[in-house]
Design an enzyme around this catalytic site. Structure first.
Site, PDB file in Angstrom:
ATOM      1  N   ASP A  74       2.273  -4.279  -2.816  1.00  0.00           N
ATOM      2  CA  ASP A  74       2.229  -4.469  -1.361  1.00  0.00           C
ATOM      3  C   ASP A  74       3.412  -3.744  -0.727  1.00  0.00           C
ATOM      4  O   ASP A  74       4.392  -3.431  -1.411  1.00  0.00           O
ATOM      5  CB  ASP A  74       2.299  -5.992  -1.058  1.00  0.00           C
ATOM      6  CG  ASP A  74       1.725  -6.352   0.312  1.00  0.00           C
ATOM      7  OD1 ASP A  74       2.258  -5.858   1.334  1.00  0.00           O
ATOM      8  OD2 ASP A  74       0.756  -7.122   0.372  1.00  0.00           O
ATOM      9  N   VAL A  93      -0.729   1.520  -0.759  1.00  0.00           N
ATOM     10  CA  VAL A  93      -1.976   1.971  -1.408  1.00  0.00           C
ATOM     11  C   VAL A  93      -2.428   3.315  -0.849  1.00  0.00           C
ATOM     12  O   VAL A  93      -3.201   4.025  -1.491  1.00  0.00           O
ATOM     13  CB  VAL A  93      -3.120   0.940  -1.256  1.00  0.00           C
ATOM     14  CG1 VAL A  93      -2.796  -0.360  -1.970  1.00  0.00           C
ATOM     15  CG2 VAL A  93      -3.462   0.686   0.211  1.00  0.00           C
ATOM     16  N   ASN A 136      -7.509  -5.252  -2.282  1.00  0.00           N
ATOM     17  CA  ASN A 136      -7.579  -6.176  -1.145  1.00  0.00           C
ATOM     18  C   ASN A 136      -6.825  -5.678   0.082  1.00  0.00           C
ATOM     19  O   ASN A 136      -7.190  -6.022   1.205  1.00  0.00           O
ATOM     20  CB  ASN A 136      -7.017  -7.539  -1.591  1.00  0.00           C
ATOM     21  CG  ASN A 136      -6.673  -8.423  -0.415  1.00  0.00           C
ATOM     22  OD1 ASN A 136      -7.551  -9.043   0.186  1.00  0.00           O
ATOM     23  ND2 ASN A 136      -5.393  -8.469  -0.045  1.00  0.00           N
ATOM     24  N   TYR A 144     -12.674   0.707  11.405  1.00  0.00           N
ATOM     25  CA  TYR A 144     -12.779  -0.414  10.457  1.00  0.00           C
ATOM     26  C   TYR A 144     -14.180  -0.451   9.825  1.00  0.00           C
ATOM     27  O   TYR A 144     -14.317  -0.553   8.605  1.00  0.00           O
ATOM     28  CB  TYR A 144     -12.464  -1.729  11.169  1.00  0.00           C
ATOM     29  CG  TYR A 144     -12.325  -2.920  10.236  1.00  0.00           C
ATOM     30  CD1 TYR A 144     -11.223  -3.024   9.382  1.00  0.00           C
ATOM     31  CD2 TYR A 144     -13.271  -3.933  10.212  1.00  0.00           C
ATOM     32  CE1 TYR A 144     -11.087  -4.110   8.521  1.00  0.00           C
ATOM     33  CE2 TYR A 144     -13.140  -5.025   9.360  1.00  0.00           C
ATOM     34  CZ  TYR A 144     -12.043  -5.111   8.515  1.00  0.00           C
ATOM     35  OH  TYR A 144     -11.910  -6.186   7.666  1.00  0.00           O
ATOM     36  N   LYS A 154     -14.888   0.314   5.899  1.00  0.00           N
ATOM     37  CA  LYS A 154     -15.410  -0.786   5.075  1.00  0.00           C
ATOM     38  C   LYS A 154     -16.814  -0.456   4.539  1.00  0.00           C
ATOM     39  O   LYS A 154     -17.171  -0.876   3.440  1.00  0.00           O
ATOM     40  CB  LYS A 154     -15.408  -2.096   5.866  1.00  0.00           C
ATOM     41  CG  LYS A 154     -14.001  -2.642   6.126  1.00  0.00           C
ATOM     42  CD  LYS A 154     -13.325  -3.052   4.826  1.00  0.00           C
ATOM     43  CE  LYS A 154     -11.979  -3.709   5.068  1.00  0.00           C
ATOM     44  NZ  LYS A 154     -11.293  -4.090   3.812  1.00  0.00           N
ATOM     45  N   ALA A 203     -12.081 -14.853   8.901  1.00  0.00           N
ATOM     46  CA  ALA A 203     -11.272 -15.811   8.139  1.00  0.00           C
ATOM     47  C   ALA A 203     -10.608 -16.832   9.055  1.00  0.00           C
ATOM     48  O   ALA A 203     -10.241 -16.525  10.193  1.00  0.00           O
ATOM     49  CB  ALA A 203     -10.205 -15.066   7.355  1.00  0.00           C
ATOM     50  N   THR A 254      -7.644 -18.130   9.845  1.00  0.00           N
ATOM     51  CA  THR A 254      -6.203 -17.896   9.711  1.00  0.00           C
ATOM     52  C   THR A 254      -5.491 -18.374  10.971  1.00  0.00           C
ATOM     53  O   THR A 254      -6.121 -18.594  12.011  1.00  0.00           O
ATOM     54  CB  THR A 254      -5.902 -16.392   9.546  1.00  0.00           C
ATOM     55  OG1 THR A 254      -6.418 -15.723  10.715  1.00  0.00           O
ATOM     56  CG2 THR A 254      -6.563 -15.814   8.311  1.00  0.00           C
TER      57      THR A 254
END
Ligand SMILES: NC(=O)c1ccc[n+]([C@@H]2O[C@H](COP(=O)([O-])OP(=O)(O)OC[C@H]3O[C@@H](n4cnc5c(N)ncnc54)[C@H](O)[C@@H]3O)[C@@H](O)[C@H]2O)c1
Length: 251
Positions: A34, A61, A87, A152, A156, A185, A187
């Site tokens: 990360d 990444v 991820n 996005y 994806k 999610a 969150t």
């Protein structure tokens, strides 16, 4: 059985942290890759509390040199890798005509190029040496579209096709590649956006057949199943973990 080694990208927070901790509970050693050092070390402590080894590699990444360094570290430290969880990801949420070149590149480079760079290194580490598992974290927007999310959605959707491409290419080498596509999610950020009216939570919940947001555990459990030998015949799949959201064609 020898201990399994998993690299989890973006494990300093969110889904990645939940996935790292869940895999650790199965006795898997974890490498957290990360850009966020404090968050990565907090996850490492949570992972070690499960009685396994945790290591941290700080890097992006989206940088192929960082990715090579991370996999070289894992090879030196553990002698190979069994599981890669791609991820790490960022959102891209803006009207398309306002997206700058840099914003487009940022989303594509982290969300799609990053999955490619890490998977390529995992393939190099696994092919001819040991069987392996790759799980990519896509999104419901790997499968369907939404306005003002062009980068996005495109990245994806690319992750979904990369999943299938690598699955068919690497199946003869004993490498399985699948994609988990989470729904919205639950969150703290989501709750804050809802509180200030930036996300309409009520219609979102109404549109979701199960009537709730996606919990960290929903995704972590699915990832753990896909890493488990029980799922040995599953490869090249994009599995929505969304309470029925993508299945729902009604209002
Ligand atoms: N939160 C959601 O509603 C949702 C829904 C569907 C899919 N997803 C996907 O799940 C994944 C995780 O999302 P999250 O909600 O846990 O996000 P998050 O922001 O909580 O965590 C993302 C992690 O990725 C790390 N990261 C960012 N850029 C990186 C880079 N270049 N290199 C390495 N690490 C980097 C961050 O430091 C952070 O630790 C992403 O791929 C995201 O697209 C999230």
């Amino acid at each position: 059985m020898t201990r399994q080694i998993a690299i989890v990208t973006g494990a300093a927070a969110g889904f990645g942290r939940a996935i790292a901790t869940r895999l650790a509970s199965d006795g898997t050693d974890i490498v957290i890759f990360d850009i966020d050092a404090p968050g990565a070390h907090t996850t490492a402590e949570e992972v070690r509390a499960q009685g396994v080894t945790a290591e941290v590699v700080i890097g992006s990444v989206a940088d192929p040199d960082d990715v090579r360094r991370a996999f070289a570290f894992v090879d030196d430290r553990f002698g190979g890798v069994d599981i890669l969880i791609n991820n790490a990801g960022v959102t891209g949420n803006r009207p398309t005509v306002d997206i700058t070149d840099e914003e487009w590149r940022r989303t594509m480079s982290i969300d799609l190029d990053g999955v490619f760079y890490c998977s390529r290194e995992a393939g190099r580490a696994m092919i001819g040496r040991r069987p392996g598992v790759i799980v990519n974290i896509g999104s419901i927007y790997s499968l369907v579209a939404a306005p003002e999310r062009a980068s996005y959605c495109a990245s994806k959707a690319g992750v979904a096709m990369l999943t299938r491409s690598l699955a068919v290419e690497w199946a003869p080498h004993g490498i399985r590649v699948n994609c988990v596509a989470p729904g919205y999610a639950d969150t703290a950020m989501m709750r804050e956006l809802a509180a200030v009216g930036k996300i309409a939570l009520e219609p979102l919940l109404r549109r979701t057949p199960q009537g709730r947001l996606t919990q960290m555990e929903d995704v972590a459990e699915t990832v753990a199943f896909l890493c488990d030998p029980r799922s040995v015949h599953i490869t090249g799949q994009v599995i929505a973990v969304d309470g029925g959201w993508t299945a729902n064609g009604y209002i």
